[in-house]
Write a protein that holds these residues in place. Structure first.
Motif, short mmCIF file in Angstrom:
data_model
loop_
_atom_site.label_atom_id
_atom_site.label_comp_id
_atom_site.label_asym_id
_atom_site.label_seq_id
_atom_site.Cartn_x
_atom_site.Cartn_y
_atom_site.Cartn_z
N LYS A 1 0.82 -1.19 0.00
CA LYS A 1 0.00 0.00 0.00
C LYS A 1 0.86 1.24 0.00
O LYS A 1 0.44 2.29 -0.48
CB LYS A 1 -0.89 0.00 1.24
N ASN A 2 2.03 1.13 0.56
CA ASN A 2 2.92 2.28 0.55
C ASN A 2 3.72 2.39 -0.72
O ASN A 2 4.56 3.27 -0.85
CB ASN A 2 3.89 2.19 1.74
N GLY A 3 3.46 1.47 -1.61
CA GLY A 3 4.07 1.64 -2.92
C GLY A 3 5.25 0.75 -3.19
O GLY A 3 5.80 0.79 -4.28
N TYR A 4 5.64 -0.03 -2.22
CA TYR A 4 6.75 -0.94 -2.50
C TYR A 4 6.28 -2.03 -3.45
O TYR A 4 5.19 -2.56 -3.28
CB TYR A 4 7.21 -1.62 -1.22
N PRO A 5 7.09 -2.38 -4.39
CA PRO A 5 6.72 -3.52 -5.21
C PRO A 5 6.88 -4.79 -4.40
O PRO A 5 7.72 -4.88 -3.51
CB PRO A 5 7.72 -3.47 -6.37
N LEU A 6 6.07 -5.75 -4.74
CA LEU A 6 6.14 -6.98 -3.98
C LEU A 6 7.39 -7.74 -4.36
O LEU A 6 7.76 -7.79 -5.53
CB LEU A 6 4.90 -7.82 -4.25
N PRO A 7 8.02 -8.34 -3.40
CA PRO A 7 9.27 -9.04 -3.72
C PRO A 7 9.00 -10.33 -4.46
O PRO A 7 7.88 -10.84 -4.46
CB PRO A 7 9.86 -9.32 -2.33
N GLU A 8 10.06 -10.82 -5.04
CA GLU A 8 9.91 -12.07 -5.77
C GLU A 8 9.76 -13.24 -4.82
O GLU A 8 9.03 -14.17 -5.08
CB GLU A 8 11.14 -12.29 -6.66
N GLY A 9 10.49 -13.13 -3.76
CA GLY A 9 10.38 -14.20 -2.77
C GLY A 9 10.20 -13.57 -1.41
O GLY A 9 10.38 -12.37 -1.24
N LEU A 10 9.83 -14.39 -0.45
CA LEU A 10 9.64 -13.84 0.88
C LEU A 10 10.99 -13.36 1.41
O LEU A 10 11.94 -14.13 1.49
CB LEU A 10 9.07 -14.92 1.79
N PRO A 11 11.05 -12.10 1.78
CA PRO A 11 12.33 -11.59 2.28
C PRO A 11 12.74 -12.33 3.55
O PRO A 11 11.89 -12.81 4.30
CB PRO A 11 12.05 -10.11 2.58
N PRO A 12 14.01 -12.41 3.79
CA PRO A 12 14.44 -13.19 4.95
C PRO A 12 13.91 -12.64 6.27
O PRO A 12 13.69 -13.40 7.20
CB PRO A 12 15.97 -13.12 4.90
N THR A 13 13.69 -11.33 6.33
CA THR A 13 13.19 -10.80 7.59
C THR A 13 11.73 -11.12 7.81
O THR A 13 11.19 -10.88 8.88
CB THR A 13 13.34 -9.28 7.63
N LEU A 14 11.08 -11.63 6.80
CA LEU A 14 9.67 -11.95 6.97
C LEU A 14 9.44 -13.44 7.06
O LEU A 14 8.31 -13.89 7.12
CB LEU A 14 8.86 -11.39 5.80
N GLN A 15 10.50 -14.18 7.04
CA GLN A 15 10.32 -15.62 7.17
C GLN A 15 9.75 -15.93 8.54
O GLN A 15 10.08 -15.27 9.51
CB GLN A 15 11.67 -16.33 7.02
N PRO A 16 8.93 -16.93 8.60
CA PRO A 16 8.31 -17.24 9.90
C PRO A 16 9.33 -17.58 10.97
O PRO A 16 9.18 -17.17 12.12
CB PRO A 16 7.43 -18.45 9.61
N GLU A 17 10.38 -18.29 10.59
CA GLU A 17 11.36 -18.64 11.61
C GLU A 17 12.06 -17.40 12.12
O GLU A 17 12.27 -17.25 13.32
CB GLU A 17 12.42 -19.60 11.04
N TYR A 18 12.35 -16.52 11.18
CA TYR A 18 13.03 -15.30 11.60
C TYR A 18 12.14 -14.48 12.50
O TYR A 18 12.57 -13.93 13.50
CB TYR A 18 13.42 -14.49 10.36
N LEU A 19 10.87 -14.42 12.12
CA LEU A 19 9.95 -13.61 12.91
C LEU A 19 9.79 -14.17 14.30
O LEU A 19 9.71 -13.45 15.28
CB LEU A 19 8.60 -13.54 12.21
N GLN A 20 9.76 -15.49 14.36
CA GLN A 20 9.57 -16.06 15.69
C GLN A 20 10.83 -15.91 16.51
O GLN A 20 10.76 -15.75 17.72
CB GLN A 20 9.21 -17.54 15.55
N ALA A 21 11.96 -15.96 15.84
CA ALA A 21 13.21 -15.84 16.59
C ALA A 21 13.50 -14.41 16.95
O ALA A 21 14.06 -14.13 18.01
CB ALA A 21 14.36 -16.42 15.76
N ALA A 22 13.14 -13.52 16.07
CA ALA A 22 13.50 -12.12 16.30
C ALA A 22 12.69 -11.52 17.41
O ALA A 22 13.10 -10.54 18.01
CB ALA A 22 13.29 -11.32 15.02
N PHE A 23 11.55 -12.05 17.65
CA PHE A 23 10.72 -11.50 18.70
C PHE A 23 10.53 -12.57 19.75
O PHE A 23 9.53 -13.24 19.79
CB PHE A 23 9.38 -11.07 18.13
#
Lengths: 656, 147
Positions: free
Chosen positions: A338-360
């Motif tokens: 919505k803010n205008g970023y194009p969608l990435p081709e693949g899930l960025p590493p910072t949005l991976q579920p494992e990363y998200l669970q580990a980061a928080f």
């Protein structure tokens, strides 16, 4: 416009630069060269190249610039090697441009190779800090939603002009006004105290991604035409995101150095996502079903193919449901889109579920604070979305005294909540938010919570609603009064039953055999027997008195007159005694003792009579109930038979 | 390897069809269309048997034929039907490597898995054309394995 790189340095291939790149690179080169005291390098690069020594970018500023690109050191070394600067010993325009292109390539994740720069690349990104003498980079006019960042506000006056565009939009946008202070603001803006930044960010993030997405669209659209640069909107909106990212990143740079800052979720956003998740699904460790998520994300007004793609990216295990990290990733992607970023081709590493669970990680928190926070936050976030208010089942019930079922669920949720992360700054902001909207939350909660669902384990809201209906009150049982047998009126039933028992003239209720009135039986001097036989006793013990009874019967008073009897014991006694001459002396003899006894007996009579009456009523009622239920049973049987018949008829048809 | 991959809906319209080389696409479309008849024939041949008993993989649909434009290629068509009557048809070029039946089965299995992933997406309406990028990439990987 081509730079004839093959001429001098001999290493680089022909370099194709787009308009934006050309502009950007030339400016950058000018800066670097200008800092070195050389002439402006904005002339045609090929012309400048041929004369060595005239236009070069000094190593110092160039190195600073490269460092600002946030690439690791070895990458920068590679880049400098590749662009040929090492070989020729200086940064000519060609080398500089090649280097910039390589930086862009590296930031996009492509390998640092000459071939990479042949393709279309976004502009390189450079993070500027206050201490840097460099100017901010960014090309508001050229943006078309690519990943150009407008990281920080500038401090230099010479670039104020370029900021004008931004400023105009920023001042027009109410959401950004607290954040987008004009460039002449004190230079220490960038290190705004965290709490202030976060609270402002929260208000802006709330406004940026409010629950009703529609509100943002009108906000965005009027500013679009005014700016004239469609690409300028995204950077302004991104600015707050990016500020949050960058402010966030500085202290947390120990984490892996991902170049994709826009895909990093901040604490603020994380909390917001978690609350949204909880509004859809009270149990944070459970998941949201596909249909629920679809309805929710459709509200973001993104196109269906885009939403489909976002789902594809975020649902890592492809199970048709979103767990909490998946949901956060999806939400974040939607926000970014919505803010205008194009969608990435693949899930960025910072949005991976494992990363998200580990980061928080999920430290222990004060659960009470979180409880109250979570209760107020959803209400806070969705002031207008009443549908979701209805779903704040568990949080609402925590507000009010609730039955044990919800208390247990609260415990469960507390355990779940301890696993979620919260920053202390969020807590600081909590009381503010709570004080803002306790009234609204409580009002709406009180309106909605009570009759609404209290279950928490279901995944769909409809089921929750249905199940929630059950605990409060079961539907009232059919009253003892007539549901079907309208002819039977309880009042009419027991009124005649009383006189029947009393007088014995009217037919008694079917359950009881006809028998003489117990009051008449107890009328006589058998105290103990009377008390021992509260029910109308058999005639045997009072056999002797039965003859008396028989004679008394015609004189017996009509029903419901034990009181009268009580008041006229002597009269009735005397009356009843006089006519029966045969038993006159007996009755006369027992007249006085009767008088004394009758008071007691009348009370007992009364008690017994009421008891009897009640029992008979109950009997009658139960008998009627029984008959009604029997009727219902018959009807249900018939229905069942009919259905079975139908099934039989349909059965051969369905076989393939 | 696979020269053309097609996913056909229950009502026999294509949900996804892609072929390489991109020229002569129409010919592949035609081949797939004619294969549908064979697929239907094989399904109906099961007769009254329950769906569970019917195997999903149908095998070679048509005897191999020479492809007119590229005489060296031999094209084989394989079919696969899911329990919901969604059909996968694959045209493979058997000139390079003699593909074993197992490999074809595994390719169909991958297709089926990707298809179910597409189905799991709540934003996908069954009956729409498949635009999923994951699905595309999977098909691409199948197609350019050897080329």
């Amino acid at each position: 416009m081509e730079a004839a790189a093959g001429g001098g340095c001999g290493s680089g291939p022909p370099l194709l630069l787009s308009e934006g790149e050309q502009q950007c690179y030339s400016e950058l080169f000018a800066r670097c060269a200008g800092a070195a005291g050389g002439g402006p390098g904005s002339g045609p690069p090929e012309a400048a190249r041929t004369v060595p020594g005239t236009v070069t970018a000094a190593a110092g500023p160039v190195a600073d610039l490269f460092r600002a690109s946030q690439l690791p050191a070895e990458t920068l070394h590679q880049i400098t090697e590749l662009c040929g600067a090492k070989r020729v010993g200086y940064f000519g325009p060609t080398q500089f441009y090649i280097a910039l292109k390589l930086i862009a390539a590296a930031q996009s994740g492509l390998p640092v190779r000459i071939e990479s720069i042949k393709c279309e690349l976004p502009l390189p990104r450079f993070m500027m800090s206050k201490t840097d003498a460099e100017i901010r980079f960014g090309n508001p006019a050229e943006l078309h939603g690519t990943k150009v960042q407008i990281p920080y506000l500038i401090t230099e006056k010479n670039t104020f002009k370029r900021m004008d565009d931004e400023d105009k939009q920023e001042t027009q946008s109410p959401t950004m006004s607290p954040l987008a202070s004009p460039p002449s603001s004190p230079p220490h803006y960038q290190r705004v105290p965290l709490s202030h930044g976060y609270s402002k960010l929260r208000s802006s993030t709330e406004q940026m991604h409010p629950a009703p997405y529609e509100a943002r669209q009108p906000l965005v659209q009027p500013e679009g035409p005014s700016s004239g640069a469609p690409g300028a909107k995204p950077p302004r909106h991104k600015a707050s995101l990016i500020r949050s990212f960058s402010v966030e990143r500085e202290p947390h740079d120990n984490s892996s150095n991902y170049p994709d800052e826009p895909w990093r979720i901040t604490e603020e956003q994380r909390e917001y996502y978690v609350n949204q998740f909880r509004s859809l699904q009270p149990d944070p460790s459970s998941f949201i079903s596909g249909s629920v998520a679809k309805n929710f994300f459709t509200k973001s007004k993104l196109s269906i193919p885009e939403l489909s793609y976002i789902w594809e990216l975020s649902d890592a295990d492809c199970d048709g449901a979103l767990t909490l990290p998946e949901f956060c990733a999806a939400f974040h992607l939607i926000v970014a889109r919505k803010n205008g970023y194009p969608l990435p081709e693949g899930l960025p590493p910072t949005l991976q579920p494992e990363y998200l669970q580990a980061a928080f990680p999920k430290p222990k928190r004060e659960c009470t604070l979180f409880d109250s926070y979570s209760e107020s936050m959803p209400a806070n976030q969705q002031p207008r979305d009443l549908n979701r208010m209805e779903k704040l089942s568990i949080k609402d019930t925590a507000d009010f005294p609730v039955p044990t079922q919800d208390v247990t669920s609260d415990d469960k949720q507390e355990q779940n909540k301890t696993r979620l992360a919260l920053k202390s700054t969020a807590d600081e902001a909590l009381p503010k938010d709570m004080s803002e909207d306790p009234a609204t939350s409580k009002d709406s909660n009180s309106l909605k919570a009570r009759p609404r669902s209290r279950s928490y384990s279901s995944t769909s809201i409809e089921e929750a609603m249905k199940r929630g209906e059950d605990p409060p009150t079961p539907p009232p049982r059919p009253q003892k009064t007539h549901s079907r047998a309208s002819s039977l009126d309880l009042n009419k039933v027991f009124q005649p039953s009383v006189p029947a028992t009393k007088s014995g003239l009217l037919p008694p209720p079917p359950a009881l055999p006809p028998r003489p009135c117990p009051s008449q039986i107890s009328h006589h001097n058998v105290n103990s027997e009377r008390s021992a036989h509260p029910k109308p006793p058999t005639q045997l013990p009072n056999y002797g008195d039965f003859r008396l009874q028989k004679q008394d019967i015609p004189h017996s008073q009509p029903p419901s007159k034990p009181i009268r009897r009580k008041f006229r014991p002597e009269n009735s006694a005397t009356e009843s005694q006089e006519p029966p001459s045969t038993v006159g002396p007996v009755s006369a003899a027992s007249g006085k003792p009767h008088a004394a006894v009758q008071k007691q007996s009348s009370k007992q009579k009364k008690a017994i009579q009421t008891a009897i009456r009640k029992n008979k009523e109950a009997n009658a009622v139960l008998a009627r109930l029984n008959s009604e239920l029997q009727q219902q049973l018959k009807e249900v049987h018939q229905e069942r038979i009919a259905l079975e018949n139908q099934l039989e008829q349909l059965r051969p048809v369905t076989v393939l | 390897m696979a020269v053309c991959v097609a996913v056909i809906a229950k009502e026999n319209y294509p949900l996804y069809i892609r072929s390489i080389p991109t020229e002569n696409e129409l010919k592949f479309h035609y081949m797939v269309h004619t294969s549908l008849d064979v697929v239907d024939e094989k399904i109906s041949a099961m007769g009254k048997a329950l769906v569970d008993q019917r195997e999903l993989y149908l095998g070679l649909l048509y005897p191999t034929e020479d492809y007119k434009v590229y005489p060296s290629h031999q094209l084989c068509r394989y079919g696969y039907v899911t329990n919901s009557k969604v059909k996968f048809v694959m045209v493979v070029d058997s000139s390079n490597t003699a593909l074993r039946d197992n490999e074809i089965r595994s390719m169909f299995r991958k297709l089926h898995n990707s298809y179910t992933d597409v189905m799991c997406n709540p934003f996908y309406n069954p009956g729409d054309r498949i635009h999923s990028r994951a699905f595309d990439s999977m098909v691409t990987s199948m197609m350019i394995q050897v080329c």
